[in-house]
Design a protein around this motif. Structure first.
Motif, PDB file in Angstrom:
ATOM      1  N   VAL A 147      43.831  33.294  48.524  1.00  0.00           N
ATOM      2  CA  VAL A 147      43.223  32.765  49.620  1.00  0.00           C
ATOM      3  C   VAL A 147      42.466  31.221  48.865  1.00  0.00           C
ATOM      4  N   PHE A 148      41.651  31.424  47.417  1.00  0.00           N
ATOM      5  CA  PHE A 148      41.207  30.337  46.978  1.00  0.00           C
ATOM      6  C   PHE A 148      42.065  29.540  45.885  1.00  0.00           C
ATOM      7  N   GLY A 149      43.155  29.937  45.801  1.00  0.00           N
ATOM      8  CA  GLY A 149      43.928  29.443  44.397  1.00  0.00           C
ATOM      9  C   GLY A 149      43.292  29.817  43.220  1.00  0.00           C
ATOM     10  N   THR A 150      44.218  29.358  42.163  1.00  0.00           N
ATOM     11  CA  THR A 150      44.087  29.499  40.887  1.00  0.00           C
ATOM     12  C   THR A 150      43.032  28.403  40.076  1.00  0.00           C
ATOM     13  N   TRP A 151      42.779  27.527  40.954  1.00  0.00           N
ATOM     14  CA  TRP A 151      42.004  26.412  40.234  1.00  0.00           C
ATOM     15  C   TRP A 151      40.628  26.971  39.800  1.00  0.00           C
ATOM     16  N   VAL A 192      34.720  29.543  37.260  1.00  0.00           N
ATOM     17  CA  VAL A 192      35.201  30.757  37.559  1.00  0.00           C
ATOM     18  C   VAL A 192      36.662  30.636  38.240  1.00  0.00           C
ATOM     19  N   GLN A 193      37.610  31.420  37.867  1.00  0.00           N
ATOM     20  CA  GLN A 193      38.817  31.605  38.599  1.00  0.00           C
ATOM     21  C   GLN A 193      39.233  33.218  38.984  1.00  0.00           C
ATOM     22  N   PRO A 194      40.300  33.397  39.616  1.00  0.00           N
ATOM     23  CA  PRO A 194      40.075  34.893  40.214  1.00  0.00           C
ATOM     24  C   PRO A 194      40.421  35.864  39.071  1.00  0.00           C
ATOM     25  N   THR A 195      40.692  35.516  37.748  1.00  0.00           N
ATOM     26  CA  THR A 195      40.896  36.494  36.850  1.00  0.00           C
ATOM     27  C   THR A 195      39.714  36.331  35.654  1.00  0.00           C
ATOM     28  N   THR A 196      38.527  35.635  35.979  1.00  0.00           N
ATOM     29  CA  THR A 196      37.589  35.426  35.090  1.00  0.00           C
ATOM     30  C   THR A 196      36.705  36.686  34.767  1.00  0.00           C
ATOM     31  N   SER A 197      36.719  37.395  36.054  1.00  0.00           N
ATOM     32  CA  SER A 197      35.863  38.658  36.098  1.00  0.00           C
ATOM     33  C   SER A 197      36.536  39.664  35.331  1.00  0.00           C
ATOM     34  N   ILE A 198      37.491  39.829  35.011  1.00  0.00           N
ATOM     35  CA  ILE A 198      38.270  40.727  34.199  1.00  0.00           C
ATOM     36  C   ILE A 198      37.974  40.542  32.644  1.00  0.00           C
TER      37      ILE A 198
END
Length: 319
Positions: free
Chosen positions: A118-122, A218-224
């Motif tokens: 949805v938001f991309g990896t940027w 923040v990117q989608p994998t930052t939360s991990i």
């Protein structure tokens, strides 16, 4: 050369940037203690909270203050959904802890994957800019983000402490954390307590991601990665010790930020895995204080949900 001004700046910056990390650690420790779940799905909740705030502020152009309530609503809603359609059915089917753990990993990875689509990896932020006004206090630079971040963290922890000690559901959470079967025998509905616990943890995560996303990309994998920090703080602080996890998160944040004085900045992320490795291998039960000091330390810095409140009745009878 290290000077007092440099050390003071590093210490202040470390305390400020640790504010969201403390909330992540306490949220993880709370669910682990009460629900007995290694809830790695919290990483997915963190992702949802951030992109809810980002969508409202950066993409839709709404006022900045709108982002935090939306993040809170999104994180609490996703947490409640996970409890109702995930954790509760797994409990009823008597799923093993390992199976539940795998489920939380799958959920976090799924949410990260959907966020990429949805938001991309940027990398992005809640606000269009990361620049905050800076004020010099002596020779220490204090940004306009620092004070509200520390204040929001302290207020959140104070509300949690008050809720656990004063609210009816909060006391039920303490009872269920101590002995869920006995609590149910006394008429406490465990499912409602488990739901309340994950929702409260979701609210803490919502506040934390609103703060973190306002200061860092923040990117989608930052939360991990942030989740691993929370796990390390929870283990070192002692599983079930909320305030031990909070204090450990601050200490780890100070060490990680101060490391730039000795190692290149790109190696800071490596320290996270060092913390986690040391916690699992050498401190599986957390840091244990000597017996004669432990009582005072627990009164000052910890709320162990597993310890029932002392009964004052014997003292009255003796009097």
């Amino acid at each position: 050369m290290l000077t007092f001004d440099i050390l003071a700046q590093v210490l202040w910056t470390s305390l400020a940037t640790s504010a969201p990390l403390v909330l992540f650690a306490v949220a993880f420790a709370l669910v682990l203690k009460v629900n007995r779940i290694f809830n790695f799905a919290q990483a997915g909740v963190m992702t949802v909270a951030f992109y809810a705030a980002h969508s409202a502020v950066s993409m839709a152009g709404l006022p900045g203050w709108v982002g935090c309530p939306l993040a809170l609503a999104a994180s609490a809603g996703v947490s409640a959904l996970l409890e109702r359609v995930g954790f509760r059915p797994l409990r009823r089917r008597r799923a093993t802890p390992m199976f539940v753990f795998i489920f939380t990993l799958i959920v976090s990875e799924l949410i990260a994957y959907l966020a990429m689509l949805v938001f991309g990896t940027w990398p992005t932020t809640v606000f269009p800019s990361l620049f905050w006004p800076v004020t010099l206090v002596g020779n220490v630079a204090i940004s306009a983000w620092d004070g509200p971040a520390i204040g929001a963290m302290l207020v959140s922890l104070a509300l949690l402490f008050t809720y656990l000690r004063r609210a009816r559901t909060g006391r039920f959470m303490i009872a269920v954390a101590d002995n869920p079967d006995l609590a149910e025998l006394y008429g406490i509905e465990k499912d409602r307590v488990y739901l309340a616990t994950v929702v409260i943890a979701g609210l803490l995560v919502g506040v934390g991601m609103s703060l973190y996303g306002a200061r860092a990309q923040v990117q989608p994998t930052t939360s991990i990665e942030l989740m691993l920090f929370a796990v390390a703080a929870t283990i070192i602080g002692g599983i079930g010790n909320l305030w031990g996890a909070a204090l450990t998160a601050v200490a780890l944040g100070v060490v990680q930020n101060a490391s730039v004085l000795f190692i290149p900045a790109e190696w800071q992320g490596f320290l996270l895995y060092v913390f986690l490795f040391l916690a699992i291998v050498f401190l599986p039960n957390g840091i244990r204080l000597p017996e004669r000091k432990r009582g005072l330390a627990r009164r000052v810095a910890s709320v162990d949900l597993g310890d029932p409140a002392p009964d004052p009745a014997p003292a009255r009878r003796e009097a």
